[in-house]
Scaffold this motif. Structure first.
Motif, PDB file in Angstrom:
ATOM      1  N   UNK A  63      15.414   3.215  -9.311  1.00  0.00           N
ATOM      2  CA  UNK A  63      16.712   2.712  -9.750  1.00  0.00           C
ATOM      3  C   UNK A  63      17.057   3.156 -11.162  1.00  0.00           C
ATOM      4  N   UNK A  64      16.075   3.290 -12.023  1.00  0.00           N
ATOM      5  CA  UNK A  64      16.356   3.737 -13.392  1.00  0.00           C
ATOM      6  C   UNK A  64      16.927   5.153 -13.393  1.00  0.00           C
ATOM      7  N   UNK A  65      16.374   6.000 -12.555  1.00  0.00           N
ATOM      8  CA  UNK A  65      16.891   7.369 -12.449  1.00  0.00           C
ATOM      9  C   UNK A  65      18.313   7.374 -11.916  1.00  0.00           C
ATOM     10  N   UNK A  66      18.595   6.509 -10.948  1.00  0.00           N
ATOM     11  CA  UNK A  66      19.936   6.447 -10.369  1.00  0.00           C
ATOM     12  C   UNK A  66      20.961   5.971 -11.390  1.00  0.00           C
ATOM     13  N   UNK A  67      20.585   5.004 -12.216  1.00  0.00           N
ATOM     14  CA  UNK A  67      21.499   4.523 -13.255  1.00  0.00           C
ATOM     15  C   UNK A  67      21.799   5.638 -14.250  1.00  0.00           C
ATOM     16  N   UNK A  68      20.762   6.361 -14.657  1.00  0.00           N
ATOM     17  CA  UNK A  68      20.950   7.460 -15.611  1.00  0.00           C
ATOM     18  C   UNK A  68      21.869   8.537 -15.037  1.00  0.00           C
ATOM     19  N   UNK A  69      21.629   8.907 -13.792  1.00  0.00           N
ATOM     20  CA  UNK A  69      22.465   9.927 -13.146  1.00  0.00           C
ATOM     21  C   UNK A  69      23.901   9.430 -12.999  1.00  0.00           C
ATOM     22  N   UNK A  70      24.068   8.146 -12.716  1.00  0.00           N
ATOM     23  CA  UNK A  70      25.417   7.584 -12.564  1.00  0.00           C
ATOM     24  C   UNK A  70      26.235   7.761 -13.839  1.00  0.00           C
ATOM     25  N   UNK A  71      25.631   7.505 -14.986  1.00  0.00           N
ATOM     26  CA  UNK A  71      26.355   7.658 -16.250  1.00  0.00           C
ATOM     27  C   UNK A  71      26.677   9.125 -16.540  1.00  0.00           C
ATOM     28  N   UNK A  72      25.796  10.010 -16.132  1.00  0.00           N
ATOM     29  CA  UNK A  72      26.093  11.445 -16.277  1.00  0.00           C
ATOM     30  C   UNK A  72      27.289  11.824 -15.412  1.00  0.00           C
ATOM     31  N   UNK A  73      27.301  11.345 -14.168  1.00  0.00           N
ATOM     32  CA  UNK A  73      28.420  11.621 -13.268  1.00  0.00           C
ATOM     33  C   UNK A  73      29.733  11.085 -13.848  1.00  0.00           C
ATOM     34  N   UNK A  87      33.859   6.606  -6.255  1.00  0.00           N
ATOM     35  CA  UNK A  87      33.487   5.429  -5.459  1.00  0.00           C
ATOM     36  C   UNK A  87      31.995   5.417  -5.153  1.00  0.00           C
ATOM     37  N   UNK A  88      31.438   6.571  -4.873  1.00  0.00           N
ATOM     38  CA  UNK A  88      30.006   6.645  -4.561  1.00  0.00           C
ATOM     39  C   UNK A  88      29.142   6.568  -5.818  1.00  0.00           C
ATOM     40  N   UNK A  89      29.680   6.961  -6.950  1.00  0.00           N
ATOM     41  CA  UNK A  89      28.975   6.741  -8.212  1.00  0.00           C
ATOM     42  C   UNK A  89      28.899   5.243  -8.504  1.00  0.00           C
ATOM     43  N   UNK A  90      29.992   4.535  -8.234  1.00  0.00           N
ATOM     44  CA  UNK A  90      29.971   3.080  -8.370  1.00  0.00           C
ATOM     45  C   UNK A  90      28.965   2.440  -7.439  1.00  0.00           C
ATOM     46  N   UNK A  91      28.850   2.980  -6.227  1.00  0.00           N
ATOM     47  CA  UNK A  91      27.868   2.461  -5.281  1.00  0.00           C
ATOM     48  C   UNK A  91      26.451   2.614  -5.834  1.00  0.00           C
ATOM     49  N   UNK A  92      26.177   3.733  -6.526  1.00  0.00           N
ATOM     50  CA  UNK A  92      24.853   3.915  -7.132  1.00  0.00           C
ATOM     51  C   UNK A  92      24.551   2.800  -8.124  1.00  0.00           C
ATOM     52  N   UNK A  93      25.548   2.464  -8.963  1.00  0.00           N
ATOM     53  CA  UNK A  93      25.350   1.407  -9.955  1.00  0.00           C
ATOM     54  C   UNK A  93      25.157   0.058  -9.278  1.00  0.00           C
ATOM     55  N   UNK A  94      25.938  -0.204  -8.250  1.00  0.00           N
ATOM     56  CA  UNK A  94      25.813  -1.455  -7.507  1.00  0.00           C
ATOM     57  C   UNK A  94      24.444  -1.537  -6.829  1.00  0.00           C
ATOM     58  N   UNK A  95      24.063  -0.455  -6.199  1.00  0.00           N
ATOM     59  CA  UNK A  95      22.781  -0.360  -5.508  1.00  0.00           C
ATOM     60  C   UNK A  95      21.608  -0.581  -6.470  1.00  0.00           C
ATOM     61  N   UNK A  96      21.757  -0.080  -7.688  1.00  0.00           N
ATOM     62  CA  UNK A  96      20.648  -0.084  -8.653  1.00  0.00           C
ATOM     63  C   UNK A  96      20.552  -1.362  -9.479  1.00  0.00           C
ATOM     64  N   UNK A  97      21.600  -2.180  -9.461  1.00  0.00           N
ATOM     65  CA  UNK A  97      21.614  -3.349 -10.347  1.00  0.00           C
ATOM     66  C   UNK A  97      21.709  -4.675  -9.610  1.00  0.00           C
ATOM     67  N   UNK A  98      21.773  -4.631  -8.301  1.00  0.00           N
ATOM     68  CA  UNK A  98      21.897  -5.864  -7.521  1.00  0.00           C
ATOM     69  C   UNK A  98      20.940  -5.816  -6.342  1.00  0.00           C
ATOM     70  N   UNK A  99      20.190  -6.894  -6.171  1.00  0.00           N
ATOM     71  CA  UNK A  99      19.187  -6.926  -5.119  1.00  0.00           C
ATOM     72  C   UNK A  99      19.779  -7.092  -3.730  1.00  0.00           C
TER      73      UNK A  99
END
Length: 270
Positions: free
Chosen positions: A194-204, A165-177
């Motif tokens: 945000x680019x770093x957060x997206x990359x880490x999200x996919x790793x997670x 759920x918190x990994x999804x929050x990272x993607x939401x946080x990083x892709x929506x203003x």
């Protein structure tokens, strides 16, 4: 002869410091666990804080899994009692932060007002009738679903629900203003990489999928991933349509909603 090796200690020490600050900030802002220390909030610290959010979720999931293990293997109490205390545990660990966001989002959305009025309603610390109903249905539903699955599914699946759920929050946080030009969510979005957060999200996500496939089987892993991915897309579009962005309350509502959904998916694997 003496050999000298030049280690990049300064850069490494700096990264570790930002990581430690980020973990401490994650506990400070997103849990009820007290961190009584004034911490720096530079760009790298805020980025590290959000990177640590799924790890914080893993800690919460671990606590829930241990509690489920104790109820299941060392008591004769019903699964409903276990589910009640696990739900209370999640609320206690987060300080009710996300439940508060869910209630505020419910009040705002079901007011059927224009965007500015909805944002004003969300900012109101008082809870209304719609928020109360959403909160009751969500909590009661969560208790009932957990009671059905908690004694029958792998505790690994329980462990990773708050992590996902918190990994999804990272993607939401990083892709929506941000829907607002003030508030903590707006401040954090302007600070984070945000680019770093997206990359880490996919790793997670990759790590979770591998572990779930190995421990729980590919069917459960696939079902959880599809529910996770679809929920992000739908919720993102819903936020854009009704609020033109996200707020801290909407992030909290997302966490509660997607965790409810991931628990519900487990019903098909008992």
């Amino acid at each position: 002869m003496k050999w000298k090796t030049a280690w990049p200690r300064k850069g490494s020490d700096g990264r570790m410091r930002h990581l430690a600050n980020g973990i401490a900030l994650a506990f400070q802002f997103f849990s009820a666990i007290p961190v009584k220390k004034e911490l720096p909030m530079e760009k790298k610290d805020i980025t590290a804080m959000y990177m640590a959010l799924p790890l914080l979720g893993l800690f919460f999931g671990g606590a829930a899994a241990v509690m489920a293990l104790v109820f299941r293997d060392f008591t004769e109490l019903s699964s409903l009692i276990a589910a009640f205390f696990i739900t209370v545990l999640f609320a206690a660990l987060t300080g009710g932060l996300h439940l508060d966001g869910l209630a505020d989002a419910g009040d705002a959305y079901f007011s059927y007002q224009h965007r500015e009025k909805r944002l004003e309603i969300m900012a109101d610390p008082r809870i209304g009738a719609f928020g109360t109903m959403v909160l009751l249905f969500a909590v009661i539903g969560k208790i009932l679903i957990i009671s059905e699955v908690i004694y029958h599914v792998s505790l690994t699946a329980v462990l990773f629900i708050p992590f996902l759920s918190r990994t999804g929050l990272l993607l939401l946080f990083s892709t929506l203003g941000s829907a607002k030009k003030d508030g903590l969510a707006f401040f954090f979005q302007n600070k984070a990489n945000k680019k770093s957060l997206i990359a880490v999200s996919f790793i997670y996500i990759a790590i979770v999928l591998v572990v779930l496939v190995i421990v729980c089987g590919w069917q459960l892993a696939f079902a959880q991933f599809i529910a996770f991915a679809v929920s992000i897309g739908l919720y993102r579009n819903w936020c854009k349509r009704h609020f033109e962005g996200v707020t801290g309350d909407l992030f909290g509502a997302y966490l509660e909603g997607v965790e409810w959904l991931l628990w519900a998916i487990l019903l098909f694997f008992i």
